[in-house]
Scaffold this motif. Sequence first.
Motif, mmCIF file in Angstrom:
data_model
loop_
_atom_site.group_PDB
_atom_site.id
_atom_site.type_symbol
_atom_site.label_atom_id
_atom_site.label_comp_id
_atom_site.label_asym_id
_atom_site.label_seq_id
_atom_site.Cartn_x
_atom_site.Cartn_y
_atom_site.Cartn_z
ATOM 1 N N ARG A 102 -28.976 -41.082 6.435
ATOM 2 C CA ARG A 102 -28.566 -39.883 6.219
ATOM 3 C C ARG A 102 -27.109 -39.843 7.142
ATOM 4 N N THR A 115 -24.129 -37.503 9.048
ATOM 5 C CA THR A 115 -23.655 -36.231 9.535
ATOM 6 C C THR A 115 -22.085 -36.404 9.858
ATOM 7 N N VAL A 163 -21.425 -30.893 8.049
ATOM 8 C CA VAL A 163 -22.483 -30.727 6.889
ATOM 9 C C VAL A 163 -23.293 -32.048 7.251
ATOM 10 N N GLU A 164 -24.675 -32.071 6.870
ATOM 11 C CA GLU A 164 -25.437 -33.153 7.373
ATOM 12 C C GLU A 164 -26.223 -33.583 5.854
ATOM 13 N N GLY A 165 -26.363 -34.587 5.466
ATOM 14 C CA GLY A 165 -26.971 -34.724 4.310
ATOM 15 C C GLY A 165 -27.423 -36.409 3.759
ATOM 16 N N SER A 166 -27.771 -36.484 2.741
ATOM 17 C CA SER A 166 -27.848 -38.048 2.356
ATOM 18 C C SER A 166 -26.615 -38.545 1.814
ATOM 19 N N ALA A 197 -25.469 -39.555 -0.963
ATOM 20 C CA ALA A 197 -25.182 -39.219 -2.191
ATOM 21 C C ALA A 197 -24.647 -37.366 -1.875
ATOM 22 N N GLU A 198 -25.237 -36.656 -1.204
ATOM 23 C CA GLU A 198 -24.996 -35.204 -1.002
ATOM 24 C C GLU A 198 -23.547 -35.509 -0.223
ATOM 25 N N ILE A 199 -23.385 -36.124 0.552
ATOM 26 C CA ILE A 199 -22.090 -36.207 1.244
ATOM 27 C C ILE A 199 -20.959 -36.580 0.406
ATOM 28 N N ALA A 208 -20.813 -36.010 -2.658
ATOM 29 C CA ALA A 208 -20.477 -35.032 -3.565
ATOM 30 C C ALA A 208 -19.958 -33.752 -3.015
ATOM 31 N N ASP A 209 -19.823 -33.815 -1.670
ATOM 32 C CA ASP A 209 -19.548 -32.485 -0.966
ATOM 33 C C ASP A 209 -18.053 -32.215 -0.875
ATOM 34 N N GLN A 210 -17.718 -31.068 -1.432
ATOM 35 C CA GLN A 210 -16.179 -30.944 -1.757
ATOM 36 C C GLN A 210 -15.755 -30.681 -0.325
#
Lengths: 254, 289, 319
Positions: free
Chosen positions: A221, A223, A232-235, A237-239, A241-243
Amino acid sequence: MSGQMSERPVLEARGLNKSFGSVVVTRDVNMSLRRGERRALIGPNGAGKTTFVNLLSGRLRPTSGEVFLDGVDVSRADEARRSKLGMGRTFQITSLFPALTAHENIFLALAECAGFGLHMLRSARSYGALHDRADELLEKVGLLPVSATTVQQLPYGQQRLIEIAVALALEPKVLLLDEPAAGIPTSERDLILDIVKALPGDIAVLLIDHDMDLVFRFAERITVLVQGSILVEGSPAEIAADQRVRDVYLGEKS
Amino acid sequence: MTSTLANILFFGLAYGMILYMTSVGLSITMGLMGFVNLAHGVFAMLGGYATVTLMNSLAVPFLPALLAACILVTGLGFALERLLYRRLYGAAELDQVLFSMALIFISVAIARIFWGPLAQPIVLPHYLQGHFELAGATIPTYRLFLLIFGGAIAAALWFGFDRTLFGARVRAAVENHEMAEAVGINTDRLFALTFGLGTGLAALGGGLGAEILAISPGYPLQYIIFFLIVVAVGGLGSIKGPLYAALIIGLADTATKYLMPEVGMIFVFAFVFLLLRWRPQGIVSRRKG
Amino acid sequence: MGRTATIWLEPLPWLLALATYALAPQYAPLMTQIFVMILFAMSLDLLVGYTGIVTLGHAAQFGTGAYVAGILAARGWITDPTLTAVLAMLAAGTVGLLFGSLMLRTKGLAFLMLSVASGMLLYEIANKATGITGGDDGLQGVVFSPLLGLWEFDFRGTTAFFYSLLMLFLTFIFLRRVVNSPFGWSLRGIRENDLRMAAIGCQNYRRRLIAYTLASALAGLAGAVQAQCTGFVALNSLSFELSGGVLIMLILGGSGRLYGAMFGVPIYMIAQDYLAKNDPTNWFLWQGIILLILVLFARGGVLSLAERGFQACWRKVAR
């Protein structure tokens, strides 16, 4: 309560704030780490990453907010106390005992951790088990051959590794790695990453770095800290993809 | 009783002003360069010797002699900074302590060789001697002069430090060295200038206060504790802190001498210990703990 | 660290001390003075050399030890040398604990100032309490009972010589143990990097306070031995000059190695004897010059210089 024991985070920050005078450096940060979690903390220059690490490790006191280490409120505890309770860390700028040998550097950490720091009348050389353990740790970071060299004579990359070995000597539950690869050539970064990846599975690791490549290969994960607060915090992949994260890092060297 | 009080007030504050002038330079150079200069008192002593010698041997009047001494010592401080002090910036504290002790010893020896072991008498100009009456109170002229002069110096320093570009540079460099360098402040030159200024002020204090802190070869050792107290209690790198500290120490020391002579300095020392236990960084500090 | 190579050198200073006595017993009083100062300087080494605490007030504890032993004997309360020495150590250790707890949270200039003030505070007290301390004249005519009930402190200084040498030897053995223990290593850690030390769980303040107290007790022992061997306590034993002097002696020999005191003290005292004989001004000048050279060109003191010279020779021979 006891049913939640396994779920209890090993490190938790609740509403952490820190300001120097009128400058707010850390703003209402909440974060928690599971036992054995591999977490990365990223953020642009000046996001307050090192300040945040210092708040966790106890070098700095928060203006408000709490820190829990394995369920114990350590908000008022100093660095030494938190270290005893299972907090290990490395520093962005290498912080070792320059005139002591690699072995002695690690021995000191082991002796403190074992509570032998006040033994006055027994020769330090007679603590066989600790010396074996020190050699073991040096072996783990591949530096047994330079065991008897004073740290100031070692190349910077090796000093970074000794930092990690010193932190490991404390048998931490949480390990804060503040830019472990800072200042070393890209060619040697993989070595650091290998060692960080091979850290014991029960230690929660919080890795702070600029190097996206390193971070994405390491973390479960991520942060993202921007201007002192969590964006934002996430996996990974999520990070990725985060705009918003892209916006922040656009124009950054990453 | 009232006259005792008035005396304590005048003598204590005047004494405090002398302490302030001799010490404030140390506070700034210490805050700016982190240099533990135990030899700061040497410059005050030399200022005193220069003033007295110019007056006694060359019959120069008091104020011009003071000015000349100040200029001479500023030059000397500047030269010493360029030649010796700068070699030890960033050196271990122990080395700085030993180095400044070496300067003290050498200057004590030199002072003895040139001026002999006895204290140098200073004859104040007649307009500073004696007392005058004001609204029924007897006011010692010299002390009043010191108060006014010291106050003016403090005000000028405050203005220079807080309101000018030079002062802003010094403050920036005290707070963060690298940052100051990074924004283009020539810290090297800043050090030399500030060091010169600090030694000049010390010389002024030494000359002005020659009647209060007697000028003898032992000067830098004898009064070292006062300079250190003023700076440590006042806070490093500050202009105001040392002023408060100097006035407090001046008053406290004078009051104990008048009221409890058998206690001596014991009271002042005990006070300083407790104060620093309470505030280890001093009253005012620009440096973050 | 090359211990085997130098181990045969270890008895040398002690044999040298005994040989000097055998050959020139008339120097016993001077040797006694030197032993006392070595003991004092060694206690300072624990602070300056090992822990990195630079103090200019170590005489506060030396003087405390001297006065406590002296006053106990002068008043006829306790005249046994061993017992007074122990009590002097306790007193000096307590004083060190008290001052240390007030001082050790400060750093840099503030710490230096407080260390100077600690010495001056006690100096002032001793100076004013003339009824107990003899004030400026010092405490004169202090007579101790025979050592262990067997040996009287005689005129020729034989007892004093062996007594001070023995105390120095015991202190040296003790300190060598301490600096090689985990505690001693942790002090070096604090000296090298106190922030790192905190991060590995060491309570630096407490650790330094223990070192300060220990060094204080040993300084008190040195003071007591001096009082016992000379039968006199000078007000000077609390002075800033002594605090500064012992620091210079230590640095002259080389700090952080215990042996530094053994070299620095005799060199300093013999030089002082020789250079200050005619004119004390000279001595100030020389002291300043020696210090300046030490700081600018010969960091690490005489021992370090000798070591470097020896290594250079060794390399030539090896080639």
